[in-house]
Write a protein that holds these residues in place. Sequence first.
Motif, short mmCIF file in Angstrom:
data_model
loop_
_atom_site.label_atom_id
_atom_site.label_comp_id
_atom_site.label_asym_id
_atom_site.label_seq_id
_atom_site.Cartn_x
_atom_site.Cartn_y
_atom_site.Cartn_z
N SER A 1 -9.48 4.49 1.30
CA SER A 1 -9.13 5.32 0.14
C SER A 1 -8.46 6.62 0.54
CB SER A 1 -10.39 5.61 -0.69
OG SER A 1 -11.31 6.40 0.07
N ALA B 1 0.85 -1.19 0.00
CA ALA B 1 0.00 0.00 0.00
C ALA B 1 0.89 1.24 0.00
CB ALA B 1 -0.93 0.01 1.21
N GLU B 2 0.28 2.37 -0.33
CA GLU B 2 1.05 3.62 -0.32
C GLU B 2 1.58 3.92 1.07
OE1 GLU B 2 -0.06 8.26 -1.01
OE2 GLU B 2 -0.42 6.90 -2.70
N ASP C 1 -1.48 -5.87 -4.30
CA ASP C 1 -1.11 -4.46 -4.34
C ASP C 1 -2.36 -3.61 -4.21
OD1 ASP C 1 -0.10 -1.94 -4.78
OD2 ASP C 1 1.24 -2.58 -6.39
N GLY D 1 -2.39 -0.40 -4.17
CA GLY D 1 -2.21 0.88 -4.83
C GLY D 1 -2.08 2.04 -3.87
N PRO D 2 -2.82 3.13 -4.11
CA PRO D 2 -2.69 4.33 -3.26
C PRO D 2 -3.42 4.27 -1.93
CG PRO D 2 -4.32 4.70 -4.96
CD PRO D 2 -3.74 3.34 -5.24
#
Length: 529
Positions: free
Chosen positions: A498, A8-9, A51, A53-54
């Motif tokens: 998110s 993660a980010e 993954d 992501g952001p």
Amino acid sequence: METTVYLAERIWTLDAERPRAQALAVQSGRVVAVGTREEVRSQAKGAREVDLGPATVVPGLVDAHAHLHGLGRALTTVRLEKAPSVEAVLLRLIQAPASSFQGDWLLGRGWDQNEWPGGAFPGRVELDARFPSTPVFLTRVDHHAAWVNGEALRRAGISKDTPDPEGGRVLRDTRGEPTGVLVDNAMDVVAAAMPPPTRVQLETRLRAALERCAHVGLTGVHDAGMDLDAFRVLQTWDAEGTLPLRIYAMAAGQGEERHAYLEQGPWSGRMLTMRAVKFLADGALGSRGAALHEDYCDEPGQRGLLLMSPEELHARARAFMSRGFQVCIHAIGDRANTLVLDVLLSGAEETGTKALRHRVEHAQILRRADILRLGAAGLVASVQPTHATSDMPWAEARLGRERLKGAYAWRGLKDAGANLALGSDFPIESPDVLAGLYAARTRRDALGRPEGGWFPEEALSGREALEGFTRGPAWASFDEARRGMLAPGQDADFVALSVDPVEGPAEALVDARILATVVAGVEVFRAAP
């Protein structure tokens, strides 16, 4: 034995030794590595990768005060939340789905007269006109008042000559006739006339509630007063390995079922634990059942209700303490909070159970001296941020400005030394934990009102709010060695969001999304792409 690496980010671990990370590895339901992508990949070679992501990953979010069966019933019967008038309620009742009936009784919940023109309580006359022979039972949004029709009163044997039960009120018109609104223990008189839910109904409700919790990012729930039938269903699912979330159940201590819980004693399974009991000292502020030291500002002469005598509350608390139960007591009004502190502190001293981490559920309106007393004792203050933002439009009318200085006082409680555990009290509020994080940080509604926040000096920081839904509930349920942060050896309970709930703007939480909910290394929810 498969290992999965989540990327993660950012990952907020809440581990003081390594507060931030980019990856974590999971095996057999536990975290086995946390660190940079390179560090974790080197320790988990050949692992499956996910993954995110952001996304921002945080430790498992836990609602420290909620009602699973109540949420399931709310999701499957007539939903009256945000109904703007009596007429709107009636329209929803007319369109009720079949699942809204328990036997031949029509059930609904969530009405709030404070949102209607004039703000007055409703009456049975409106219900009788549409439902002359079908008993109707509608619980208020706080579940401390019910609106019923004449048929429900008839079946319960309530008439003009029926006295108010101890700890309850039957609201009456100028002739002394019941209006159809019952407050606190008076509700039980009608509820006792209602047939219980079938096993299928109960299972349907619980499944709906658990699914909803997973979707809003909850990995665990502290159920504040579980009835015995619901507990038995969850025990079965836990034994079968099909319980998706961790449930810390408090035995329902108000009724006769408490004797069965006392006989059983504390109990623990894989995902379900019962080592606490929940009592109710008073009612709710919205229905003027919260027990106050002084009169309600908007109803002189009325100071609310104690739902059992101080002597009875003390006796029950002491009995469960002696059996090894953590005692959790609902207290809204300042008089109720004073009483509950007296009971918990003296009971713990008499039984030698200070280590059982007894809890004040809601701790909503307190005198300054009691805030300091609660903190000095290191008790758990189980508070609900969205209660403040829901109550703020009318709370001052009930209490006046001066008493509000000790109301919803999360900062004051924390600074005094209390252990904060945050929740929602769903279905009274939404189970949406993002709304709780937002309210804790801003003390504003979703539209940003009032500007600057309502008594903003009582707000929490982003990290403190996150800890309130993670480390706080873990400590309050004796699980701090296994949950509440992300570190090797901890249970693999975590949530992907998110937005960043710690350093990101609080306003972003209003429209944020839950991307994934993981419990014991198992994805119990994944948002659609």
